[in-house]
Design a protein around this motif. Structure first.
Motif, PDB file in Angstrom:
ATOM      1  N   THR A   5      -8.378 -44.024 -11.983  1.00 48.18           N
ATOM      2  CA  THR A   5      -9.805 -44.051 -12.296  1.00 48.18           C
ATOM      3  C   THR A   5     -10.562 -44.471 -11.042  1.00 48.18           C
ATOM      4  OG1 THR A   5      -9.361 -44.645 -14.589  1.00 48.18           O
ATOM      5  CG2 THR A   5     -11.588 -45.085 -13.764  1.00 48.18           C
ATOM      6  N   VAL A   6     -11.591 -43.698 -10.694  1.00 50.75           N
ATOM      7  CA  VAL A   6     -12.404 -43.999  -9.514  1.00 50.75           C
ATOM      8  C   VAL A   6     -13.819 -44.305  -9.984  1.00 50.75           C
ATOM      9  CG1 VAL A   6     -13.257 -43.140  -7.302  1.00 50.75           C
ATOM     10  CG2 VAL A   6     -10.987 -42.462  -8.102  1.00 50.75           C
ATOM     11  N   LYS A   7     -14.341 -45.452  -9.545  1.00 51.83           N
ATOM     12  CA  LYS A   7     -15.707 -45.862  -9.888  1.00 51.83           C
ATOM     13  C   LYS A   7     -16.547 -45.857  -8.625  1.00 51.83           C
ATOM     14  CE  LYS A   7     -14.498 -48.520 -13.930  1.00 51.83           C
ATOM     15  NZ  LYS A   7     -14.833 -49.653 -14.756  1.00 51.83           N
ATOM     16  N   TYR A   8     -17.790 -45.407  -8.769  1.00 47.68           N
ATOM     17  CA  TYR A   8     -18.706 -45.278  -7.642  1.00 47.68           C
ATOM     18  C   TYR A   8     -19.902 -46.203  -7.835  1.00 47.68           C
ATOM     19  CZ  TYR A   8     -16.090 -40.876  -7.498  1.00 47.68           C
ATOM     20  OH  TYR A   8     -15.086 -39.941  -7.485  1.00 47.68           O
ATOM     21  N   PHE A   9     -20.346 -46.807  -6.744  1.00 50.41           N
ATOM     22  CA  PHE A   9     -21.477 -47.728  -6.790  1.00 50.41           C
ATOM     23  C   PHE A   9     -22.468 -47.405  -5.679  1.00 50.41           C
ATOM     24  CE2 PHE A   9     -17.908 -49.832  -8.778  1.00 50.41           C
ATOM     25  CZ  PHE A   9     -18.476 -50.387  -9.910  1.00 50.41           C
ATOM     26  N   GLY A  10     -23.735 -47.733  -5.908  1.00 52.87           N
ATOM     27  CA  GLY A  10     -24.778 -47.622  -4.885  1.00 52.87           C
ATOM     28  C   GLY A  10     -24.908 -46.231  -4.309  1.00 52.87           C
ATOM     29  N   ALA A  11     -24.983 -46.151  -2.970  1.00 49.78           N
ATOM     30  CA  ALA A  11     -25.171 -44.875  -2.279  1.00 49.78           C
ATOM     31  C   ALA A  11     -24.024 -43.911  -2.550  1.00 49.78           C
ATOM     32  CB  ALA A  11     -25.311 -45.112  -0.778  1.00 49.78           C
ATOM     33  N   VAL A  12     -22.832 -44.437  -2.803  1.00 52.87           N
ATOM     34  CA  VAL A  12     -21.690 -43.581  -3.105  1.00 52.87           C
ATOM     35  C   VAL A  12     -21.921 -42.883  -4.446  1.00 52.87           C
ATOM     36  CG1 VAL A  12     -19.203 -43.494  -3.462  1.00 52.87           C
ATOM     37  CG2 VAL A  12     -20.155 -45.077  -1.780  1.00 52.87           C
ATOM     38  N   ALA A  13     -22.396 -43.615  -5.440  1.00 49.58           N
ATOM     39  CA  ALA A  13     -22.704 -43.017  -6.751  1.00 49.58           C
ATOM     40  C   ALA A  13     -23.828 -41.994  -6.614  1.00 49.58           C
ATOM     41  CB  ALA A  13     -23.090 -44.103  -7.753  1.00 49.58           C
ATOM     42  N   ASP A  14     -24.808 -42.298  -5.772  1.00 51.13           N
ATOM     43  CA  ASP A  14     -25.899 -41.342  -5.543  1.00 51.13           C
ATOM     44  C   ASP A  14     -25.356 -40.046  -4.939  1.00 51.13           C
ATOM     45  OD1 ASP A  14     -27.666 -43.255  -6.498  1.00 51.13           O
ATOM     46  OD2 ASP A  14     -28.333 -43.872  -4.501  1.00 51.13           O
ATOM     47  N   SER A  15     -24.429 -40.182  -4.009  1.00 51.46           N
ATOM     48  CA  SER A  15     -23.874 -39.017  -3.328  1.00 51.46           C
ATOM     49  C   SER A  15     -23.014 -38.162  -4.254  1.00 51.46           C
ATOM     50  CB  SER A  15     -23.050 -39.476  -2.119  1.00 51.46           C
ATOM     51  OG  SER A  15     -22.489 -38.377  -1.459  1.00 51.46           O
ATOM     52  N   THR A  16     -22.210 -38.797  -5.087  1.00 49.00           N
ATOM     53  CA  THR A  16     -21.324 -38.039  -5.986  1.00 49.00           C
ATOM     54  C   THR A  16     -22.023 -37.619  -7.279  1.00 49.00           C
ATOM     55  OG1 THR A  16     -20.500 -40.040  -7.078  1.00 49.00           O
ATOM     56  CG2 THR A  16     -19.287 -39.264  -5.124  1.00 49.00           C
ATOM     57  N   GLN A  17     -23.165 -38.254  -7.561  1.00 49.26           N
ATOM     58  CA  GLN A  17     -23.879 -38.019  -8.822  1.00 49.26           C
ATOM     59  C   GLN A  17     -23.031 -38.421 -10.030  1.00 49.26           C
ATOM     60  OE1 GLN A  17     -27.305 -36.708  -9.050  1.00 49.26           O
ATOM     61  NE2 GLN A  17     -27.023 -37.603  -7.027  1.00 49.26           N
ATOM     62  N   LYS A  18     -22.127 -39.374  -9.805  1.00 46.29           N
ATOM     63  CA  LYS A  18     -21.272 -39.871 -10.879  1.00 46.29           C
ATOM     64  C   LYS A  18     -21.100 -41.366 -10.735  1.00 46.29           C
ATOM     65  CE  LYS A  18     -18.632 -35.655 -11.289  1.00 46.29           C
ATOM     66  NZ  LYS A  18     -17.341 -35.031 -11.365  1.00 46.29           N
ATOM     67  N   LYS A  19     -20.815 -42.013 -11.844  1.00 45.49           N
ATOM     68  CA  LYS A  19     -20.491 -43.444 -11.837  1.00 45.49           C
ATOM     69  C   LYS A  19     -18.991 -43.669 -11.883  1.00 45.49           C
ATOM     70  CE  LYS A  19     -24.714 -45.223 -12.331  1.00 45.49           C
ATOM     71  NZ  LYS A  19     -25.349 -45.965 -11.285  1.00 45.49           N
ATOM     72  N   GLU A  20     -18.287 -42.703 -12.479  1.00 51.39           N
ATOM     73  CA  GLU A  20     -16.846 -42.859 -12.680  1.00 51.39           C
ATOM     74  C   GLU A  20     -16.227 -41.509 -12.961  1.00 51.39           C
ATOM     75  OE1 GLU A  20     -14.242 -44.746 -16.288  1.00 51.39           O
ATOM     76  OE2 GLU A  20     -15.768 -46.046 -15.418  1.00 51.39           O
ATOM     77  N   GLU A  21     -14.979 -41.337 -12.542  1.00 55.94           N
ATOM     78  CA  GLU A  21     -14.219 -40.159 -12.946  1.00 55.94           C
ATOM     79  C   GLU A  21     -12.732 -40.466 -12.849  1.00 55.94           C
ATOM     80  OE1 GLU A  21     -14.604 -36.545 -10.481  1.00 55.94           O
ATOM     81  OE2 GLU A  21     -15.433 -37.856  -8.945  1.00 55.94           O
ATOM     82  N   VAL A  22     -11.946 -39.640 -13.491  1.00 57.72           N
ATOM     83  CA  VAL A  22     -10.500 -39.830 -13.543  1.00 57.72           C
ATOM     84  C   VAL A  22      -9.833 -38.692 -12.780  1.00 57.72           C
ATOM     85  CG1 VAL A  22      -8.494 -39.912 -15.071  1.00 57.72           C
ATOM     86  CG2 VAL A  22     -10.625 -41.046 -15.743  1.00 57.72           C
ATOM     87  N   PHE A  23      -8.877 -39.054 -11.924  1.00 58.58           N
ATOM     88  CA  PHE A  23      -8.105 -38.067 -11.178  1.00 58.58           C
ATOM     89  C   PHE A  23      -6.662 -38.138 -11.629  1.00 58.58           C
ATOM     90  CE2 PHE A  23     -11.707 -38.740  -8.411  1.00 58.58           C
ATOM     91  CZ  PHE A  23     -11.967 -37.469  -7.914  1.00 58.58           C
ATOM     92  N   ARG A  24      -6.034 -36.972 -11.672  1.00 55.67           N
ATOM     93  CA  ARG A  24      -4.614 -36.904 -11.999  1.00 55.67           C
ATOM     94  C   ARG A  24      -3.883 -36.313 -10.799  1.00 55.67           C
ATOM     95  NH1 ARG A  24      -7.321 -36.771 -16.480  1.00 55.67           N
ATOM     96  NH2 ARG A  24      -6.597 -37.856 -18.318  1.00 55.67           N
ATOM     97  N   PHE A  25      -2.769 -36.926 -10.459  1.00 54.75           N
ATOM     98  CA  PHE A  25      -1.963 -36.482  -9.328  1.00 54.75           C
ATOM     99  C   PHE A  25      -0.575 -36.125  -9.831  1.00 54.75           C
ATOM    100  CE2 PHE A  25      -5.231 -39.192  -7.613  1.00 54.75           C
ATOM    101  CZ  PHE A  25      -5.591 -38.580  -6.418  1.00 54.75           C
ATOM    102  N   GLU A  26      -0.051 -35.022  -9.333  1.00 51.46           N
ATOM    103  CA  GLU A  26       1.289 -34.581  -9.729  1.00 51.46           C
ATOM    104  C   GLU A  26       2.355 -35.523  -9.184  1.00 51.46           C
ATOM    105  OE1 GLU A  26       2.055 -32.092 -11.811  1.00 51.46           O
ATOM    106  OE2 GLU A  26      -0.084 -31.795 -12.091  1.00 51.46           O
ATOM    107  N   SER A  27       2.117 -36.052  -7.994  1.00 46.10           N
ATOM    108  CA  SER A  27       3.098 -36.908  -7.344  1.00 46.10           C
ATOM    109  C   SER A  27       3.155 -38.275  -8.006  1.00 46.10           C
ATOM    110  CB  SER A  27       2.726 -37.067  -5.871  1.00 46.10           C
ATOM    111  OG  SER A  27       3.584 -37.997  -5.254  1.00 46.10           O
ATOM    112  N   GLU A  28       4.312 -38.894  -7.934  1.00 49.53           N
ATOM    113  CA  GLU A  28       4.460 -40.256  -8.466  1.00 49.53           C
ATOM    114  C   GLU A  28       4.230 -41.296  -7.379  1.00 49.53           C
ATOM    115  OE1 GLU A  28       6.768 -41.179 -11.521  1.00 49.53           O
ATOM    116  OE2 GLU A  28       6.421 -39.242 -12.439  1.00 49.53           O
TER     117      GLU A  28
END
Length: 81
Positions: A5-28
């Motif tokens: 889970t990746v959470k974004y704050f401040g200018a980073v949230a403004d840039s991504t236009q998101k507060k949070e998102e979930v990434f899935r990776f095939e690798s362990e």
């Protein structure tokens, strides 16, 4: 498969236009640098923003190994006082 889970704050949230998102990776076996590369590929503007990382609410300045269900926060610079 790993879920991060990746959470974004401040200018980073403004840039991504998101507060949070979930990434899935095939690798362990993934690292913070791998996640950063994926984020900067998906959001090229992040390369122009100064930010730091927190992994599971602990700020880190180095590449670290990640575990399934870890939480990463991208934090803009902040002033202390």
């Amino acid at each position: 498969m790993m879920t991060i889970t990746v959470k974004y704050f401040g200018a980073v949230a403004d840039s991504t236009q998101k507060k949070e998102e979930v990434f899935r990776f095939e690798s362990e076996r993934i690292t913070l640098n791998l996640v950063q590369s994926r984020l900067e590929e998906q959001y090229p503007n992040l390369k122009n923003i100064t930010y730091s990382f927190a992994v599971n609410q602990s700020i880190t300045k180095e590449d670290v190994g990640l575990n399934d269900n870890d939480e990463i926060a991208l934090l803009p610079p902040f002033a202390g006082g």
